[in-house]
Design an enzyme around this catalytic site. Sequence first.
Site, PDB file in Angstrom:
ATOM      1  N   SER A 235      35.027  10.091  29.944  1.00  0.00           N
ATOM      2  CA  SER A 235      34.452   8.833  29.502  1.00  0.00           C
ATOM      3  C   SER A 235      32.950   8.991  29.225  1.00  0.00           C
ATOM      4  O   SER A 235      32.567   9.842  28.432  1.00  0.00           O
ATOM      5  CB  SER A 235      34.734   7.744  30.540  1.00  0.00           C
ATOM      6  OG  SER A 235      34.503   6.463  30.008  1.00  0.00           O
TER       7      SER A 235
ATOM      8  N   HIS B 131      43.266   6.790  29.209  1.00  0.00           N
ATOM      9  CA  HIS B 131      41.875   7.231  29.253  1.00  0.00           C
ATOM     10  C   HIS B 131      41.641   8.347  30.270  1.00  0.00           C
ATOM     11  O   HIS B 131      40.873   9.269  30.023  1.00  0.00           O
ATOM     12  CB  HIS B 131      41.012   6.007  29.604  1.00  0.00           C
ATOM     13  CG  HIS B 131      39.543   6.219  29.491  1.00  0.00           C
ATOM     14  ND1 HIS B 131      38.903   6.418  28.289  1.00  0.00           N
ATOM     15  CD2 HIS B 131      38.557   6.239  30.437  1.00  0.00           C
ATOM     16  CE1 HIS B 131      37.608   6.540  28.493  1.00  0.00           C
ATOM     17  NE2 HIS B 131      37.363   6.441  29.778  1.00  0.00           N
TER      18      HIS B 131
ATOM     19  N   ASP C  16      44.821   5.679  24.816  1.00  0.00           N
ATOM     20  CA  ASP C  16      43.536   5.121  25.258  1.00  0.00           C
ATOM     21  C   ASP C  16      42.996   4.204  24.171  1.00  0.00           C
ATOM     22  O   ASP C  16      42.851   4.616  23.017  1.00  0.00           O
ATOM     23  CB  ASP C  16      42.569   6.269  25.525  1.00  0.00           C
ATOM     24  CG  ASP C  16      41.192   5.805  25.974  1.00  0.00           C
ATOM     25  OD1 ASP C  16      41.030   4.605  26.276  1.00  0.00           O
ATOM     26  OD2 ASP C  16      40.284   6.648  26.029  1.00  0.00           O
TER      27      ASP C  16
END
Length: 512
Positions: free
Chosen positions: A216, A486, A427
């Site tokens: 991320s 994610h 994601d």
Amino acid sequence: MLGRISLMLLALLALEPLSSAARLMTKQQLRERQHEAAKRLDIKPRAGSSSGSGVKNITFTNPRASEFYVDGTSIPLVDFDVGPSWSGLLPISSAPNETRKLFFWFFPPGPQGSLDDLIFWTNGGPGCSSLEGLLQENGPISWSLGQAKATVNQWSWTNISSILYVEQPVGTGFSQGVPNITNEDELAEQLIGFFQQFLEVFSELKGKNFYLTGESYAGTYVPYIASHIFANKSALDLKLKGFWVSDPSLSFDVVQEEIPAVGFVNKYEHVFSFNQSFMEFLNNRSAECGYANYFAEHVSYPPKGLFPLPGKSIEADPGCDLWDTIFDAALLVNPAFNIYRIFDTWPILWDVLGFPGSFPQTQVSPLYFNREDVKKAIHAPLDVDWTECSNINVFVRNDESLPPAFTVLPSVIEQSERAVIVHGLADFILIAEGTRIVIQNMTWNGLQGFQTPIANDSFIVEGMGALGNMHEERGLMYVEVDLSGHMVPQFSPKAAFQIAQWLLGFRDSPSD
């Protein structure tokens, strides 16, 4: 940040009821297949013995190391021996009046792991705790969404190497002090200062092969940290070999969220379940904003030149923030909609860390890392109200650095022995097609982007078959993982493990 039943099996069950004996046999066969797959990958659970013999012998001669020792048999609510580990707070500099400290948790390798390597893992946010990565992604303890209790993580990266989880920057998790950084260079300087203090206490780790990993917003952290280490080789007694970033923040949000958002909805239209009129609105507005044909016009293999931004600035033009429009509508259709994994529906799974979906949600109190017995066991400060993602800004005036794709990432790829970008295809918070745009608009090792298409190479996971795409050119490995959200090590741990094996040089390819 921020067991699965196959559709084929469900179809078979719907066609013909199974007897109890047949169901038992099916489960037994599944266990046997999992066991055989683990043997083929040469994986053994790291934990589970009362003596801690599932961990390679490692000792630290500095007496201070004993202050950080964690008894693997006494971690609250974990009913198996995790083996020895070390955790606590260390300052970001050697100054005698230094009050800024980062919290860490270090695990040595299991019996199949390498003592020559050290993996650093950080979560993103900015300001999200790396203890989430430890407990729910690639650490030796697995306590993921919906799990009733902690279990041994068969796919722990400690089966490859030792691993160091750090809650950083200052202001994250248990870490101490007042945030004072304004950019990524300052973040890297503080983290390198922490590493120096860490290596003074755990000096036997000096000289190890070093790998920077994270997900991320760590897609921004990691390239800047790597660049700082490469530029200051004498500052740190570790050999930086490579990096991994998954579902990474590498460019502007308009590139990684807005441009691909409507295309993503069309790809997964049966998941979003929007009505026809709303889909027409999205598709028309996407065309008006310059998003609809962006991929077809600019993303080619090889690229034809640098890509323009679709609007007048690095932000979405007025009326063109389609990502938020889609998110709001998705929550109306499915109040459990999870930007981190779009397949989630009711019920929202409980989370021992309090962040099971798109929003924080305290379903059990205290959260695991707010339990006093847990804090004592891992030498965490008792007066800190731990949250998975910080309630304060860990950058004083937000992060003033440019995204790494425009600055340090190309040179970091060039200086690394192995460089990995991974992306889960389910994601929505950062979309894989946006990452493809970033790669194709970036120049490294003398050429812009990949010269041949990504889709030409399937990513094969041991015992599972094709689970996405992979492609490598000029020192950059890119892998897309089907069905994963994610957090790839959380949602597709076996796939993540294979990729991590390749990163450290234990496989010739991430693909089986």
